[in-house]
Design an enzyme around this catalytic site. Sequence first.
Site, PDB file in Angstrom:
ATOM      1  CE  LYS A 193       5.551 -12.438   3.522  1.00  0.00           C
ATOM      2  NZ  LYS A 193       5.960 -11.537   2.372  1.00  0.00           N
ATOM      3  CB  THR A 200       8.376   1.669  12.351  1.00  0.00           C
ATOM      4  OG1 THR A 200       9.648   1.602  12.213  1.00  0.00           O
ATOM      5  CG2 THR A 200       7.702   1.837  13.643  1.00  0.00           C
ATOM      6  CD  GLU A 201       1.796   1.214   8.018  1.00  0.00           C
ATOM      7  OE1 GLU A 201       2.621   1.551   7.288  1.00  0.00           O
ATOM      8  OE2 GLU A 201       0.790   0.695   7.702  1.00  0.00           O
ATOM      9  N   GLY A 255       5.933  -3.855  11.717  1.00  0.00           N
ATOM     10  CA  GLY A 255       6.575  -4.284  13.087  1.00  0.00           C
ATOM     11  C   GLY A 255       5.715  -4.224  13.999  1.00  0.00           C
ATOM     12  CD  GLU A 298      17.839  -5.388  13.595  1.00  0.00           C
ATOM     13  OE1 GLU A 298      17.746  -4.174  13.318  1.00  0.00           O
ATOM     14  OE2 GLU A 298      18.691  -6.021  14.012  1.00  0.00           O
ATOM     15  CB  CYS A 328      16.800   0.248   7.282  1.00  0.00           C
ATOM     16  SG  CYS A 328      18.177  -0.840   7.520  1.00  0.00           S
ATOM     17  CD  GLU A 338      12.419   3.932   6.984  1.00  0.00           C
ATOM     18  OE1 GLU A 338      11.643   3.758   6.821  1.00  0.00           O
ATOM     19  OE2 GLU A 338      13.558   3.586   6.859  1.00  0.00           O
TER      20      GLU A 338
HETATM   21  P1  NAP Z   1       7.102  -4.005   5.181  1.00  0.00           P
HETATM   22  O1  NAP Z   1       6.046  -3.515   4.296  1.00  0.00           O
HETATM   23  O2  NAP Z   1       7.053  -3.728   6.499  1.00  0.00           O
HETATM   24  O3  NAP Z   1       7.416  -5.618   4.545  1.00  0.00           O
HETATM   25  C1  NAP Z   1       8.369  -6.270   5.244  1.00  0.00           C
HETATM   26  C2  NAP Z   1       7.887  -7.960   5.197  1.00  0.00           C
HETATM   27  O4  NAP Z   1       6.893  -7.740   6.090  1.00  0.00           O
HETATM   28  C3  NAP Z   1       7.275  -8.296   3.823  1.00  0.00           C
HETATM   29  O5  NAP Z   1       7.773  -9.554   3.616  1.00  0.00           O
HETATM   30  C4  NAP Z   1       5.929  -8.067   4.037  1.00  0.00           C
HETATM   31  O6  NAP Z   1       5.172  -8.877   3.039  1.00  0.00           O
HETATM   32  C5  NAP Z   1       5.738  -8.510   5.241  1.00  0.00           C
HETATM   33  N1  NAP Z   1       4.412  -8.103   5.851  1.00  0.00           N
HETATM   34  C6  NAP Z   1       3.378  -7.095   5.281  1.00  0.00           C
HETATM   35  N2  NAP Z   1       2.360  -7.018   6.039  1.00  0.00           N
HETATM   36  C7  NAP Z   1       2.458  -7.921   7.399  1.00  0.00           C
HETATM   37  C8  NAP Z   1       1.637  -8.378   8.030  1.00  0.00           C
HETATM   38  N3  NAP Z   1       0.673  -7.872   8.331  1.00  0.00           N
HETATM   39  N4  NAP Z   1       1.767  -9.418   8.917  1.00  0.00           N
HETATM   40  C9  NAP Z   1       3.269 -10.002   8.612  1.00  0.00           C
HETATM   41  N5  NAP Z   1       4.121  -9.515   7.743  1.00  0.00           N
HETATM   42  C10 NAP Z   1       3.842  -8.723   7.037  1.00  0.00           C
HETATM   43  O7  NAP Z   1       8.488  -3.326   4.736  1.00  0.00           O
HETATM   44  P2  NAP Z   1       9.234  -3.061   3.276  1.00  0.00           P
HETATM   45  O8  NAP Z   1       8.299  -2.037   2.601  1.00  0.00           O
HETATM   46  O9  NAP Z   1       9.302  -4.568   2.601  1.00  0.00           O
HETATM   47  O10 NAP Z   1      10.542  -2.526   3.624  1.00  0.00           O
HETATM   48  C11 NAP Z   1      10.938  -1.400   3.801  1.00  0.00           C
HETATM   49  C12 NAP Z   1      11.036  -0.964   5.465  1.00  0.00           C
HETATM   50  O11 NAP Z   1      11.975  -2.125   5.974  1.00  0.00           O
HETATM   51  C13 NAP Z   1      11.665   0.172   5.612  1.00  0.00           C
HETATM   52  O12 NAP Z   1      10.811   0.796   6.618  1.00  0.00           O
HETATM   53  C14 NAP Z   1      13.145   0.274   6.070  1.00  0.00           C
HETATM   54  O13 NAP Z   1      13.520   1.093   7.070  1.00  0.00           O
HETATM   55  C15 NAP Z   1      12.864  -1.236   6.845  1.00  0.00           C
HETATM   56  N6  NAP Z   1      14.115  -1.914   6.979  1.00  0.00           N
HETATM   57  C16 NAP Z   1      14.789  -1.950   8.035  1.00  0.00           C
HETATM   58  C17 NAP Z   1      16.134  -2.673   8.111  1.00  0.00           C
HETATM   59  C18 NAP Z   1      16.766  -2.820   9.596  1.00  0.00           C
HETATM   60  O14 NAP Z   1      17.803  -3.724   9.669  1.00  0.00           O
HETATM   61  N7  NAP Z   1      16.375  -2.064  10.329  1.00  0.00           N
HETATM   62  C19 NAP Z   1      16.739  -3.293   7.193  1.00  0.00           C
HETATM   63  C20 NAP Z   1      15.915  -3.018   5.777  1.00  0.00           C
HETATM   64  C21 NAP Z   1      14.782  -2.498   5.629  1.00  0.00           C
HETATM   65  P3  NAP Z   1       4.773  -8.226   1.407  1.00  0.00           P
HETATM   66  O15 NAP Z   1       6.063  -8.085   0.717  1.00  0.00           O
HETATM   67  O16 NAP Z   1       3.920  -8.949   1.084  1.00  0.00           O
HETATM   68  O17 NAP Z   1       4.374  -6.814   1.666  1.00  0.00           O
END
Ligand code: NAP
Length: 501
Positions: free
Chosen positions: A197, A252-253, A255, A272, A306, A403
């Site tokens: 996804k 994290t939220e 996650g 991650e 990240c 963050e």
């Molecule tokens: P996000 O809002 O958590 O979204 C990540 C993925 O989860 C997207 O595909 C999102 O879909 C999906 N998602 C959202 N709500 C969900 C739910 N209730 N159930 C299942 N899936 C759901 O994160 P983001 O804004 O895309 O990315 C930024 C974050 O990623 C930052 O906090 C960053 O630090 C972290 N990150 C971590 C790493 C690492 O390796 N540690 C690497 C890169 C990024 P949608 O796109 O439709 O919202």
Amino acid sequence: MSNKHELKISEETKNFLESEHLLYIGGEWKPSTSGETIPVFDPATEDKLADVQSGTDKDIDSAVEAAREALSGEWSKIPSHDRAQILHRLSDEIEANFSVLSELEVLDNGMPLQLAQYSIASHGVTLLRYYASWAPKIHGKTIPVSPGGVMNGDSLTYTKREPIGVVGAIIPWNSPLIFAILKLAPALAAGCTVVLKPAELTPLTALYFGHLIERSGIPKGVVNIVTGLGETAGDALAKHDDVDKITFTGSTEVGKKIVSSSISNLKKVTLELGGKSPVIVFDDADLEKTIPGVARACFFLQGQNCMAGTRVFVHEEIHDELVSGVRSMAESFHIGHGLIETNDFGPLISEDQRKRVMRYIQQGVDEGATLVCGGNEVNDKGYFIEPTIFTDVKGDMSIAKEEIFGPVLCIEKFSNDTLEEIAKRANETTYGLSGSVWTSDITTGHRMAALIDSGQVSINCHAAVDSAIPFGGNKQSGWGREFGEEGLDSYLKTKATTVMY
Ligand code: NAP
Ligand code: MG
């Protein structure tokens, strides 16, 4: 800011953008059962690029069913050496379509072209080839046991490593293709099947990748791609009782939501998540290398990274020199569309993200930090913000704790504190993903690195990422590790068998 040139986009990229973008399920391209689509934008121009399907829980059901069927079908019978060859063929496809993938990544995500090219070549292709080479090396052990009980006599015990099963992969928008590959490469090498996804903001390279997967000879149903919203398609995948593992990269939220969604069938979960990584600069650091290193650590991908080194702790003796050097670098970036090759600083991903970052910048000012440079939106089309630096930052300010996921660097000073005192400040965050130490003294470097509570620490560089180096977070930065042997391990389960003679 240079955004005005005519953008050079290849015919193949244009043709792909104009084609119909469907879901890839069981080896077929299909519309979503919702009948709805999601518009996809170029964050540097705000122009619409395409519409993709808004996948539903029914589409996720079909994709999981296809993945389950493929798991015990042809895929399970392909010898591991041949699985490796298939993954190498997929890498060849990426190399052959490198320029289209790079252009699409720039258009969809906003990253500078050179960065897209570097990451697809150095991480995407390398990751696939690295895990392809692992496929034939997956094996168990023979285990000597103490005789007694049911094993009263000659016996042989051995372990086998088996694919964990059907994997749900949910990825973010900041490095879309690399995250797709980072999930698929070890999962496929291990013999798993996958439902991917992508992020709703950046689904295009994953969809193009779907066509390459189709061409590479991977059997139908082994990889399924369902575009859609997190709260619908993502949530349905995370909750699905026939999914054996979720691998998630994101906030994290979300996650934490994935963990609660996994409870019904106790599926395995790798997370991650976010970071707020410290960069510690001692007074004996080589500033010629440290200044560009510190600037890149934070401003790489406009801070939407990240691993970003967003909290600098610098010895007071070299504070002013470091700040002035990093400021010069921040002010020398060419801000603009990533397809214009001289630009090296792109937009943020969306207007929401820009508003969020601007709120943090205002909070920094309100809480009493000194704004050294940047802090403004770049007023044109696209979600651009200037690289921003704060000094006089205190550990309890929100810009130091949370963050931001944007180009905002927070600088704090230390004087003759002990390494333990510096570590206490550096570790005062709920995150623990990355960090770096800059010094000419090898002993200080290793001692400081040992005190940083994170999954990864670099000395005299920041965020050393390689296919072979395990990567992941401590504390609320995640569960488990990706990359390297540990990354493969998380897609395998061990079966122990004992035979009595
Ligand atoms: P996000 O809002 O958590 O979204 C990540 C993925 O989860 C997207 O595909 C999102 O879909 C999906 N998602 C959202 N709500 C969900 C739910 N209730 N159930 C299942 N899936 C759901 O994160 P983001 O804004 O895309 O990315 C930024 C974050 O990623 C930052 O906090 C960053 O630090 C972290 N990150 C971590 C790493 C690492 O390796 N540690 C690497 C890169 C990024 P949608 O796109 O439709 O919202
Ligand atoms: Mg986009």
